[in-house]
Design a protein around this motif. Sequence first.
Motif, mmCIF file in Angstrom:
data_model
loop_
_atom_site.group_PDB
_atom_site.id
_atom_site.type_symbol
_atom_site.label_atom_id
_atom_site.label_comp_id
_atom_site.label_asym_id
_atom_site.label_seq_id
_atom_site.Cartn_x
_atom_site.Cartn_y
_atom_site.Cartn_z
ATOM 1 N N ILE A 488 73.465 92.768 52.844
ATOM 2 C CA ILE A 488 72.168 93.292 52.426
ATOM 3 C C ILE A 488 71.203 92.134 52.172
ATOM 4 O O ILE A 488 70.042 92.155 52.582
ATOM 5 N N GLU A 489 71.731 91.110 51.504
ATOM 6 C CA GLU A 489 70.909 89.929 51.234
ATOM 7 C C GLU A 489 70.390 89.337 52.542
ATOM 8 O O GLU A 489 69.204 89.037 52.687
ATOM 9 N N GLU A 490 71.308 89.211 53.514
ATOM 10 C CA GLU A 490 70.936 88.632 54.799
ATOM 11 C C GLU A 490 69.899 89.494 55.523
ATOM 12 O O GLU A 490 68.897 89.004 56.038
ATOM 13 N N GLU A 491 70.138 90.804 55.519
ATOM 14 C CA GLU A 491 69.249 91.688 56.288
ATOM 15 C C GLU A 491 67.857 91.794 55.676
ATOM 16 O O GLU A 491 66.867 91.929 56.391
ATOM 17 N N ILE A 492 67.810 91.740 54.369
ATOM 18 C CA ILE A 492 66.498 91.860 53.735
ATOM 19 C C ILE A 492 65.670 90.599 54.011
ATOM 20 O O ILE A 492 64.466 90.647 54.191
ATOM 21 N N LYS A 493 66.377 89.473 54.113
ATOM 22 C CA LYS A 493 65.687 88.223 54.449
ATOM 23 C C LYS A 493 65.171 88.256 55.882
ATOM 24 O O LYS A 493 64.113 87.714 56.189
ATOM 25 N N LYS A 494 65.959 88.901 56.767
ATOM 26 C CA LYS A 494 65.542 89.019 58.169
ATOM 27 C C LYS A 494 64.316 89.919 58.281
ATOM 28 O O LYS A 494 63.398 89.667 59.044
ATOM 29 N N GLU A 495 64.341 90.978 57.492
ATOM 30 C CA GLU A 495 63.297 91.995 57.563
ATOM 31 C C GLU A 495 61.954 91.462 57.051
ATOM 32 O O GLU A 495 60.899 91.742 57.617
ATOM 33 N N PHE A 496 62.013 90.687 55.951
ATOM 34 C CA PHE A 496 60.765 90.185 55.351
ATOM 35 C C PHE A 496 60.770 88.666 55.331
ATOM 36 O O PHE A 496 61.498 88.053 54.553
ATOM 37 N N ASN A 497 59.922 88.126 56.164
ATOM 38 C CA ASN A 497 59.876 86.676 56.287
ATOM 39 C C ASN A 497 59.479 86.024 54.956
ATOM 40 O O ASN A 497 58.499 86.399 54.350
ATOM 41 N N GLY A 498 60.282 85.052 54.520
ATOM 42 C CA GLY A 498 59.904 84.281 53.332
ATOM 43 C C GLY A 498 60.205 84.947 52.000
ATOM 44 O O GLY A 498 59.907 84.396 50.943
ATOM 45 N N VAL A 499 60.796 86.125 52.035
ATOM 46 C CA VAL A 499 61.091 86.817 50.777
ATOM 47 C C VAL A 499 62.188 86.056 50.027
ATOM 48 O O VAL A 499 63.103 85.492 50.623
ATOM 49 N N LYS A 500 62.047 85.982 48.697
ATOM 50 C CA LYS A 500 63.051 85.270 47.906
ATOM 51 C C LYS A 500 64.037 86.267 47.303
ATOM 52 O O LYS A 500 63.646 87.154 46.542
ATOM 53 N N VAL A 501 65.302 86.113 47.686
ATOM 54 C CA VAL A 501 66.311 87.098 47.300
ATOM 55 C C VAL A 501 67.413 86.457 46.460
ATOM 56 O O VAL A 501 67.957 85.421 46.818
ATOM 57 N N ALA A 502 67.746 87.079 45.338
ATOM 58 C CA ALA A 502 68.902 86.655 44.548
ATOM 59 C C ALA A 502 69.986 87.706 44.685
ATOM 60 O O ALA A 502 69.689 88.877 44.917
ATOM 61 N N ARG A 503 71.234 87.271 44.561
ATOM 62 C CA ARG A 503 72.336 88.224 44.655
ATOM 63 C C ARG A 503 73.206 88.091 43.413
ATOM 64 O O ARG A 503 73.550 86.991 42.993
ATOM 65 N N MET A 504 73.552 89.232 42.825
ATOM 66 C CA MET A 504 74.409 89.195 41.645
ATOM 67 C C MET A 504 75.617 90.102 41.860
ATOM 68 O O MET A 504 75.499 91.321 41.926
ATOM 69 N N ASN A 520 67.808 85.176 34.314
ATOM 70 C CA ASN A 520 66.659 84.430 33.825
ATOM 71 C C ASN A 520 65.665 84.119 34.937
ATOM 72 O O ASN A 520 64.462 84.315 34.786
ATOM 73 N N ASP A 521 66.193 83.642 36.060
ATOM 74 C CA ASP A 521 65.320 83.290 37.179
ATOM 75 C C ASP A 521 64.592 84.515 37.719
ATOM 76 O O ASP A 521 63.405 84.455 38.042
ATOM 77 N N PHE A 522 65.317 85.607 37.806
ATOM 78 C CA PHE A 522 64.680 86.832 38.310
ATOM 79 C C PHE A 522 63.602 87.285 37.327
ATOM 80 O O PHE A 522 62.500 87.672 37.714
ATOM 81 N N ASN A 523 63.917 87.196 36.061
ATOM 82 C CA ASN A 523 62.971 87.589 35.024
ATOM 83 C C ASN A 523 61.703 86.737 35.075
ATOM 84 O O ASN A 523 60.597 87.220 34.862
ATOM 85 N N GLU A 524 61.868 85.456 35.409
ATOM 86 C CA GLU A 524 60.713 84.563 35.475
ATOM 87 C C GLU A 524 59.972 84.659 36.798
ATOM 88 O O GLU A 524 59.029 83.909 37.040
ATOM 89 N N GLY A 525 60.426 85.554 37.674
ATOM 90 C CA GLY A 525 59.705 85.779 38.921
ATOM 91 C C GLY A 525 60.044 84.790 40.023
ATOM 92 O O GLY A 525 59.309 84.675 41.004
ATOM 93 N N LYS A 526 61.149 84.045 39.874
ATOM 94 C CA LYS A 526 61.514 83.108 40.935
ATOM 95 C C LYS A 526 62.034 83.831 42.169
ATOM 96 O O LYS A 526 62.186 83.232 43.220
ATOM 97 N N TYR A 527 62.383 85.101 42.032
ATOM 98 C CA TYR A 527 62.825 85.913 43.172
ATOM 99 C C TYR A 527 62.008 87.198 43.244
ATOM 100 O O TYR A 527 61.523 87.690 42.234
ATOM 101 N N ASP A 528 61.901 87.718 44.456
ATOM 102 C CA ASP A 528 61.206 88.995 44.637
ATOM 103 C C ASP A 528 62.183 90.157 44.582
ATOM 104 O O ASP A 528 61.848 91.246 44.139
ATOM 105 N N VAL A 529 63.392 89.915 45.083
ATOM 106 C CA VAL A 529 64.364 90.988 45.219
ATOM 107 C C VAL A 529 65.687 90.554 44.600
ATOM 108 O O VAL A 529 66.125 89.419 44.790
ATOM 109 N N LEU A 530 66.304 91.458 43.844
ATOM 110 C CA LEU A 530 67.643 91.201 43.331
ATOM 111 C C LEU A 530 68.598 92.206 43.951
ATOM 112 O O LEU A 530 68.446 93.413 43.780
ATOM 113 N N VAL A 531 69.568 91.685 44.726
ATOM 114 C CA VAL A 531 70.575 92.538 45.343
ATOM 115 C C VAL A 531 71.835 92.432 44.495
ATOM 116 O O VAL A 531 72.187 91.340 44.056
ATOM 117 N N GLY A 532 72.527 93.552 44.252
ATOM 118 C CA GLY A 532 73.744 93.411 43.461
ATOM 119 C C GLY A 532 74.617 94.638 43.452
ATOM 120 O O GLY A 532 74.253 95.701 43.957
#
Length: 721
Positions: A488-504, A520-532
């Motif tokens: 899912i992490e890989e596909e979402i990156k393919k779908e949206f160029n430059g999107v920042k994805v974290a995985r938990m 913490n990083d997700f909370n601070e907005g360092k990622y756009d999407v959290l997959v988990g």
Amino acid sequence: MYVNVLIETRVKSNEMTFTYHVPLELSKNLIGKRVLVPFGKRTVEAFVLEYTDFDNTYEVKDIIKVVDNDPVLNEELIDLGKFMSNKYLCPLISCYQVMLPKALKANAKNNNQVKSLTYVKLNNDVSTSNIKIKSQLEIVNLLKENKEVLKSQIKSKSSLKKLIENDIVKEFKREVYRNVEVYSNHMNITLTKDQISVSNRIKQSLGLEKTMLIYGVTGSGKTEVYIDVVKEVIKNNKSAIILVPEISLTPQITSRFKGVFKERIAILHSSLSDGERYDEYRRISRGEVNVVIGARSAIFAPLQNLGIIIIDEEHSESYKQENNPRYNTLDIAFKRSKTHNCPVVLASATPTIESYARAKKGYYDYLELNKRINQMPLPKTSIIDMKKEVRNGNRTFSGELIQRIEDRLNKKEQVMLLLNRRGYSNYLMCTNCGYVFKCPNCDITLTFHKTSGMVRCHYCGYAEVKKDVCPSCKKNSISQIGSGTEKIEEEIKKEFNGVKVARMDADTTSKKGSHYQIINDFNEGKYDVLVGTQMIAKGLNFPNVTLVGVINADQSLNIPNFRSSELTFSLLNQVIGRSGRANKKGEAIIQTFNPDHYSIVCAANHDYVGFFNHEMFLRKKLNYPPYCFIILVKISSKDFECGIKEAKKASAFLRKNLTDATIVLGPSMANVLRINNNYNFQVILKYKKEEKLYVSLKELIKIYEGNSKIKIELDFNPINL
Ligand code: ADP
Ligand code: ZN
């Protein structure tokens, strides 16, 4: 003088106390301490349970040594262990071992974990007036000002050495606690009317042995209610235990508690080092804290004078221990509530069917927080029928989900995507001959993990490098079936160029602190999407998340378990609840192949009661809890034939010895027949009231005692069935 001590023997049984003689010089206050005793040819550590009169019928040996200065088990814990052992028919020693931090268990490898630091101070009996050397004078002045200073903080080591040699400065060691770093969140919050009313109801019950259930929708502000109540408990000079399901949940709730209760709180979570855990534990047993917050085993925290036990997200599976002793944290809480005359507060947006039914019947006090703090409606949720999507070529993401994610990315809002399966693909199959890669030790397919290039067994941990050629037909046609979080992490990156994805998931959070880092990083907005996986579903509070997507809601529906609908409803409800928690409206999308299933429809409509009623109807029809109790008798053996034979015998034994009030089902194969080269069979008991239950089960255990070929285990009210 004699004592009865408890020893871990190789033959596991319930009767493991042995009598030893106590040499006169060791005789004082031994109860609850560990002692070293000779046992057969070995020397082992044992817990002293009681003093006893010796009846002279056999020879007793002497205790060799007392291990502890202070008891590791107090009277309440000693009792609690006996209660558990009787209730779950598990070895008494296993109950004590599970209560204690590693360093305090019997036969702990390293039981002196006290950390100490070296300090220096002036020797007041010696004059400092004739010191002339500048660097020495500086040290003396520093010590005059500060009395005691850490040795390591003094720069001029040679001058210090001189001062110590001349007896002007003394060095000494002091025990210190390892510092458990917890972020501390200070906020000034004024409780809402609803929160105050729930809090007051609980406060009125302080001092009473009772159970209260808070049904509180996600984002209704339960944490602040707990804090308000615990403040009152402390005012009354009592203490509190707050239980949270998992470490993933603790950072935000613990930081709130830490912000309020400061150093009067101890934190027991699973990623503490052994030393940190030991220190937190000692702070508790020394009475230096009055609030303990932690996961399951924190229910055993040796607090004196308990004033309340709060179990947050009470429906969580993590409250049931899945290996010996298989205790349910709620049972232990009820027992301690009785001992201390204090209430147990259960809280959840999706209480277990059992808990809600008890509240409805009036066994528990029922409290409700049915609105979100932000006054916003619960997230608007759409169900997407993946059967149609697949026909249109959308395998992983529906058109709708893609569109919504794009919208959030444009608005700089955040997205959470749930798929309750880690790894890259579910399993690997040869599309030429149908060969499936399976674990050599278990009847389970291996999961491909792309990051490491390995295939792994999620049951026993077996791993091997992924092969590209089919071992059976030698063709190059290995195909990856199904998706996991990595994909899912890989596909979402393919779908949206430059999107920042974290995985938990369990793979990205195995390192200490990594969990907190991602949150913490997700909370601070360092990622756009959290997959988990389900890890992201519970308790977390991200104000900027306005879209939650569930990739495949059927994952948990398809597990063979009478609780699968309940688990699905609860998981969906929790994860949807992560959306729109602050001042922005939240939405959720559920992708499923079963769009009409009641647990999915009810979750989308935020209809707990509707779900409860439907589920109760089915449970009644099919005779499942809460309409009966269940005991799972597990029989396992390395030898398949032997396992079957003994499972049949065990089942016949139970049929013969139990009354007609009990339904005995099986034997049957366990969900996974072979795990780690053990064949697993099961007999299921369903009953409401069975007077011969304990006698018969005890007898059954006795039959297999010391039998190395067969293992029998009991699971009272199992989670997985
Ligand atoms: P729950 O556990 O019920 O899902 P939380 O306790 O996480 O909800 O609370 C949701 C959010 O509301 C948190 O950000 C919390 O700080 C905030 N909150 C809770 N009570 C109040 C209040 N009385 N006033 C303002 N904000 C509050
Ligand atoms: Zn395996």
